[in-house]
Design a protein around this motif. Structure first.
Motif: not given
Length: 117
Positions: A7, A98-100, A104-106
């Motif tokens: 991420v 925004t990246s995930t 599941g980490t954003t």
């Protein structure tokens, strides 16, 4: 160990692309074939091109096309595996990415175009 790496790497990649392509009016949020993306306009002489950075089928992708050329989202070069990637233009010249990752980490980053200052 990989949690968070992807991420943050995807956001660093986008930030560097903005720095490399920072020219007045050359950066925008948009869509490419229905995919939300970062749009980078450029060119050399009479040749104009557009680079799209977007998420498609679990991958952050980059695709550079000469203006007027057709392509599909699957044609882009795979950069990293991501679960989601979004782009928003908060105000002219100010973008939030925004990246995930697949764990599941954003994370998000806000970047300003220097050419508009």
């Amino acid at each position: 160990m990989n949690t968070g790496y992807t991420v943050h790497t995807s956001l660093a990649y986008v930030a560097e692309k903005i720095r490399q392509n920072d020219s007045d009016g050359g950066i925008s949020a948009g869509t490419f074939q229905g995919q939300e993306c970062l749009v980078l306009k450029g060119g050399s002489g009479d040749i104009r091109y557009t680079t799209y950075i977007y998420s498609y089928k679990g991958k952050l992708k980059e695709l550079t096309l000469r203006d007027g050329t057709d392509a599909s989202p699957s044609d882009g070069k795979d950069i990293l595996a991501v679960a989601d990637f979004s782009v928003s233009e908060i105000k002219p010249g100010l973008f939030r990415f925004t990246s995930t990752d697949t764990y599941g980490t954003t994370a998000s980053v806000t970047i300003s175009e220097r050419s508009r200052q």
